[in-house]
Enzyme design. Sequence first.
Site, PDB file in Angstrom:
ATOM      1  N   ASP A 169     -19.113  -5.069   2.490  1.00  0.00           N
ATOM      2  CA  ASP A 169     -18.000  -4.130   2.462  1.00  0.00           C
ATOM      3  C   ASP A 169     -17.812  -3.612   1.040  1.00  0.00           C
ATOM      4  O   ASP A 169     -17.893  -4.369   0.076  1.00  0.00           O
ATOM      5  CB  ASP A 169     -16.723  -4.817   2.960  1.00  0.00           C
ATOM      6  CG  ASP A 169     -15.648  -3.822   3.342  1.00  0.00           C
ATOM      7  OD1 ASP A 169     -15.344  -3.712   4.547  1.00  0.00           O
ATOM      8  OD2 ASP A 169     -15.100  -3.139   2.438  1.00  0.00           O
ATOM      9  N   HIS A 216     -16.003  -7.506  11.006  1.00  0.00           N
ATOM     10  CA  HIS A 216     -15.840  -7.955   9.621  1.00  0.00           C
ATOM     11  C   HIS A 216     -16.112  -9.464   9.622  1.00  0.00           C
ATOM     12  O   HIS A 216     -15.436 -10.209  10.348  1.00  0.00           O
ATOM     13  CB  HIS A 216     -14.404  -7.780   9.142  1.00  0.00           C
ATOM     14  CG  HIS A 216     -13.916  -6.367   9.035  1.00  0.00           C
ATOM     15  ND1 HIS A 216     -13.742  -5.728   7.824  1.00  0.00           N
ATOM     16  CD2 HIS A 216     -13.540  -5.482   9.984  1.00  0.00           C
ATOM     17  CE1 HIS A 216     -13.268  -4.504   8.035  1.00  0.00           C
ATOM     18  NE2 HIS A 216     -13.123  -4.329   9.335  1.00  0.00           N
ATOM     19  N   HIS A 243     -17.435  -2.351  14.297  1.00  0.00           N
ATOM     20  CA  HIS A 243     -17.958  -3.207  13.231  1.00  0.00           C
ATOM     21  C   HIS A 243     -17.190  -4.518  13.234  1.00  0.00           C
ATOM     22  O   HIS A 243     -15.967  -4.534  13.342  1.00  0.00           O
ATOM     23  CB  HIS A 243     -17.872  -2.531  11.861  1.00  0.00           C
ATOM     24  CG  HIS A 243     -16.534  -1.929  11.546  1.00  0.00           C
ATOM     25  ND1 HIS A 243     -16.122  -0.716  12.085  1.00  0.00           N
ATOM     26  CD2 HIS A 243     -15.517  -2.360  10.769  1.00  0.00           C
ATOM     27  CE1 HIS A 243     -14.908  -0.438  11.632  1.00  0.00           C
ATOM     28  NE2 HIS A 243     -14.509  -1.425  10.846  1.00  0.00           N
ATOM     29  N   GLN A 263      -7.946   0.472  12.369  1.00  0.00           N
ATOM     30  CA  GLN A 263      -9.360   0.833  12.317  1.00  0.00           C
ATOM     31  C   GLN A 263      -9.497   2.160  11.585  1.00  0.00           C
ATOM     32  O   GLN A 263      -8.784   3.123  11.899  1.00  0.00           O
ATOM     33  CB  GLN A 263      -9.923   0.967  13.743  1.00  0.00           C
ATOM     34  CG  GLN A 263     -11.411   1.297  13.763  1.00  0.00           C
ATOM     35  CD  GLN A 263     -11.953   1.448  15.189  1.00  0.00           C
ATOM     36  OE1 GLN A 263     -11.187   1.426  16.160  1.00  0.00           O
ATOM     37  NE2 GLN A 263     -13.249   1.623  15.317  1.00  0.00           N
ATOM     38  N   ASN A 289     -11.121  -4.548  14.121  1.00  0.00           N
ATOM     39  CA  ASN A 289      -9.939  -3.700  14.139  1.00  0.00           C
ATOM     40  C   ASN A 289     -10.169  -2.605  15.173  1.00  0.00           C
ATOM     41  O   ASN A 289     -11.251  -2.024  15.240  1.00  0.00           O
ATOM     42  CB  ASN A 289      -9.699  -3.088  12.752  1.00  0.00           C
ATOM     43  CG  ASN A 289      -9.348  -4.145  11.718  1.00  0.00           C
ATOM     44  OD1 ASN A 289      -8.715  -5.141  12.046  1.00  0.00           O
ATOM     45  ND2 ASN A 289      -9.767  -3.931  10.482  1.00  0.00           N
TER      46      ASN A 289
HETATM   47  P1  AMP Z   1     -11.839  -0.850   9.410  1.00  0.00           P
HETATM   48  O1  AMP Z   1     -10.562  -0.603   8.662  1.00  0.00           O
HETATM   49  O2  AMP Z   1     -11.817  -2.042  10.287  1.00  0.00           O
HETATM   50  O3  AMP Z   1     -12.298   0.402  10.137  1.00  0.00           O
HETATM   51  O4  AMP Z   1     -12.914  -1.206   8.307  1.00  0.00           O
HETATM   52  C1  AMP Z   1     -13.677  -0.274   7.629  1.00  0.00           C
HETATM   53  C2  AMP Z   1     -14.245  -0.985   6.451  1.00  0.00           C
HETATM   54  O5  AMP Z   1     -15.316  -0.202   5.926  1.00  0.00           O
HETATM   55  C3  AMP Z   1     -13.266  -1.198   5.274  1.00  0.00           C
HETATM   56  O6  AMP Z   1     -13.154  -2.582   5.015  1.00  0.00           O
HETATM   57  C4  AMP Z   1     -13.910  -0.429   4.127  1.00  0.00           C
HETATM   58  O7  AMP Z   1     -13.724  -1.064   2.896  1.00  0.00           O
HETATM   59  C5  AMP Z   1     -15.357  -0.373   4.546  1.00  0.00           C
HETATM   60  N1  AMP Z   1     -16.144   0.733   4.023  1.00  0.00           N
HETATM   61  C6  AMP Z   1     -15.809   2.038   3.987  1.00  0.00           C
HETATM   62  N2  AMP Z   1     -16.811   2.762   3.483  1.00  0.00           N
HETATM   63  C7  AMP Z   1     -17.812   1.893   3.196  1.00  0.00           C
HETATM   64  C8  AMP Z   1     -19.111   2.017   2.650  1.00  0.00           C
HETATM   65  N3  AMP Z   1     -19.616   3.204   2.279  1.00  0.00           N
HETATM   66  N4  AMP Z   1     -19.866   0.911   2.493  1.00  0.00           N
HETATM   67  C9  AMP Z   1     -19.380  -0.301   2.849  1.00  0.00           C
HETATM   68  N5  AMP Z   1     -18.159  -0.490   3.376  1.00  0.00           N
HETATM   69  C10 AMP Z   1     -17.387   0.592   3.541  1.00  0.00           C
END
Ligand code: AMP
Length: 114
Positions: free
Chosen positions: A30, A102, A100, A94, A87
């Site tokens: 992440d 986590h 995805h 989300q 999420n």
């Molecule tokens: P969610 O809020 O469950 O949709 O999680 C999305 C996650 O993606 C968050 O924890 C972000 O920090 C992560 N994220 C967003 N852009 C990137 C990226 N380019 N590379 C890695 N993680 C990312």
Amino acid sequence: MEDTIFDKILRREIPAKIAYEDDHVLAFHDLHPQAPVHVLVIPKKKQPGIQAFSGASSEDIGAYMVAVAKVATHLGLDAAGYRVVFNQGKYGQQTVAYVHAHILGGRQMEWPPG
Ligand code: AMP
């Protein structure tokens, strides 16, 4: 389905620190880690969120969940334990419409979550 940043990571159009890959999943660190280990696992067969699993095949979901467990093992988290979070939607906070998991580890987690 909308093209998301995770589609672009899967297509190697934008960089990510890859943690694990096999036929079923891609796992990457992440960008904004919430724990010493914070890795996201996406299935290569895209679904927009866990809610969409109600229409997916048990075989695909099973392969995905097995791979999530393998990634945690690969990250060395089995002995101390870890948390897996999905999420979903607005209230689930989300932000990326590509399902995805986590995987969070490397510290003591708390409950309830915020
Ligand atoms: P969610 O809020 O469950 O949709 O999680 C999305 C996650 O993606 C968050 O924890 C972000 O920090 C992560 N994220 C967003 N852009 C990137 C990226 N380019 N590379 C890695 N993680 C990312």
